[in-house]
Design an enzyme around this catalytic site. Structure first.
Site, PDB file in Angstrom:
ATOM      1  N   ASP A 106       0.839  -1.187   0.000  1.00 56.80           N
ATOM      2  CA  ASP A 106       0.000   0.000   0.000  1.00 56.80           C
ATOM      3  C   ASP A 106       0.888   1.257   0.000  1.00 56.80           C
ATOM      4  OD1 ASP A 106      -3.028   0.863   0.480  1.00 56.80           O
ATOM      5  OD2 ASP A 106      -1.831   2.016   1.917  1.00 56.80           O
ATOM      6  N   ARG A 107       0.722   2.171   0.944  1.00 53.08           N
ATOM      7  CA  ARG A 107       1.533   3.392   0.936  1.00 53.08           C
ATOM      8  C   ARG A 107       3.013   3.048   1.038  1.00 53.08           C
ATOM      9  NH1 ARG A 107      -2.013   6.769  -1.167  1.00 53.08           N
ATOM     10  NH2 ARG A 107      -0.885   8.625  -0.467  1.00 53.08           N
ATOM     11  N   ARG A 110       4.326   2.493  -2.303  1.00 53.59           N
ATOM     12  CA  ARG A 110       4.544   3.757  -3.025  1.00 53.59           C
ATOM     13  C   ARG A 110       5.848   4.421  -2.568  1.00 53.59           C
ATOM     14  NH1 ARG A 110       0.125   4.070  -5.903  1.00 53.59           N
ATOM     15  NH2 ARG A 110      -1.695   2.967  -5.069  1.00 53.59           N
ATOM     16  N   HIS A 151     -11.729   7.050  -0.528  1.00 46.52           N
ATOM     17  CA  HIS A 151     -10.949   7.720   0.518  1.00 46.52           C
ATOM     18  C   HIS A 151      -9.826   8.561  -0.071  1.00 46.52           C
ATOM     19  CE1 HIS A 151      -8.794   4.030  -0.367  1.00 46.52           C
ATOM     20  NE2 HIS A 151      -7.723   4.477   0.254  1.00 46.52           N
ATOM     21  N   TRP A 152      -9.316   8.203  -1.261  1.00 44.16           N
ATOM     22  CA  TRP A 152      -8.294   9.030  -1.897  1.00 44.16           C
ATOM     23  C   TRP A 152      -8.809  10.447  -2.103  1.00 44.16           C
ATOM     24  CZ3 TRP A 152      -4.146   7.364  -5.788  1.00 44.16           C
ATOM     25  CH2 TRP A 152      -3.521   6.184  -5.389  1.00 44.16           C
ATOM     26  N   TYR A 213      -1.989  11.520   2.054  1.00 41.76           N
ATOM     27  CA  TYR A 213      -2.834  11.468   0.851  1.00 41.76           C
ATOM     28  C   TYR A 213      -2.865  12.803   0.121  1.00 41.76           C
ATOM     29  CZ  TYR A 213      -4.430   6.743   1.668  1.00 41.76           C
ATOM     30  OH  TYR A 213      -4.476   5.369   1.788  1.00 41.76           O
ATOM     31  N   HIS A 279      -7.113  -6.708  -0.533  1.00 43.45           N
ATOM     32  CA  HIS A 279      -6.030  -5.734  -0.442  1.00 43.45           C
ATOM     33  C   HIS A 279      -4.949  -6.135   0.553  1.00 43.45           C
ATOM     34  CE1 HIS A 279      -3.934  -1.942  -0.415  1.00 43.45           C
ATOM     35  NE2 HIS A 279      -4.258  -1.699   0.846  1.00 43.45           N
TER      36      HIS A 279
END
Length: 300
Positions: A106-107, A110, A151-152, A213, A279
């Site tokens: 997830d994050r 990134r 949510h983004w 975000y 996820h």
């Protein structure tokens, strides 16, 4: 949760942010990075097994868990993936590792992608769990993605609107996130869930997550565009994993093909969908995730 692992706290990055983590095992180093809305505790189901062959380091990203929550700045750059990647590279340097493998979810994935572009000489291999590149996501929004990734677009609204709304029932909202992306809440081990709840109960932590975000929709896209213009690509072996029943798995284009375009050589990128997973791959399919990571990370 982490057996014989040792906890540590280090200040890292150009702005000297406190980073919390644990370390265990011996062998080639691998850094494990968590995503939203979790902490390093998400890696407990696989960390001890990986530590049989590796020195395993699991950390909390800045703003998350027990790491520091710096000011973000007007441009949100304090929570950019570039800043987070710099933290983690510095942590590994301070632990004595000039080169290391990374696996991120997830994050954290990134952050790993940004690390591959900003610090290519430091990372030997990388695993990206259940993401598509940030710029690709924003450039390919359709109704299905906007619905699943609502949510983004909620979190990037100006402060402190999302923060105030979530404050009405933060733990209840956290549970809907953890239980709503292809898995039930009971997929998360009780001690790990307690770690997420402790962090999410802190208004400063929730604000930091929103800033993450907000950076993703602004300064991170600027960094991605600059990297694309400069011809920067992934240059090390990379494993892409995603849940067959999750949002990434439902993408109109194969995630493997998307990531291969992000590499200097498409053959550098391998990967597949994990069946019966949404996820949260590590939580839902710890055995399958471990098998994939061990096979990828062990010397070839």
């Amino acid at each position: 949760m982490f057996g014989d692992f040792t906890a540590f706290d280090l200040t890292a990055g150009p702005d000297r942010v406190p980073i919390h983590g644990v370390r265990g095992g011996a062998g080639p180093p691998v850094l494990l990075l968590h995503g939203f809305p979790q902490t390093h505790a998400m890696w407990a189901p696989v960390a001890e097994e990986l530590a049989r062959d590796h020195t395993v380091v699991c950390t909390d990203l800045r703003g998350y868990g027990e790491s520091g929550r710096p000011e973000s700045g007007d441009d949100h750059a304090g929570y950019s993936f570039r800043a987070m990647a710099a933290d983690q590279v510095d942590v590994m340097s301070r632990l004595g590792f000039d080169e290391f493998a990374v696996a991120g979810h997830d994050r954290g994935a990134r952050v790993t992608h940004r690390m591959l572009l900003d610090h290519p000489g430091r990372v030997t291999r990388a695993a990206l769990l259940d993401i598509l590149p940030t710029a690709y996501v924003y450039g390919n929004v359709d109704r299905a993605l906007a619905t699943a990734y609502y949510h983004w677009f909620f979190f990037i609204q100006p402060a402190d609107l999302p923060e105030r709304l979530i404050a009405c029932d933060p733990i209840g909202y956290l549970h809907t996130l953890l239980g709503g992306w292809g898995s039930g809440l009971d997929a998360h081990p009780v001690p790990a869930l307690a770690s997420y709840e402790r962090a999410f109960a802190d208004p400063a932590a929730r604000h930091a997550m929103m800033e993450d975000y907000r950076a993703g929709a602004t300064v991170d896209l600027e960094h991605d565009a600059a990297s694309a213009d400069a011809g920067q690509r992934i240059t090390v072996p990379t494993l892409a994993l995603w849940g067959a029943s999750g949002v990434v798995g439902a993408n109109a284009e194969s995630p493997l093909q998307v990531w291969r375009r992000a590499a200097a050589d498409p053959d550098l990128v391998t990967g597949r969908a994990l069946p019966d997973a949404g996820h949260f791959l590590v939580d839902e399919q710890p055995g399958a995730t471990l098998d994939e990571l061990r096979g990828f990370l062990l010397p070839h």
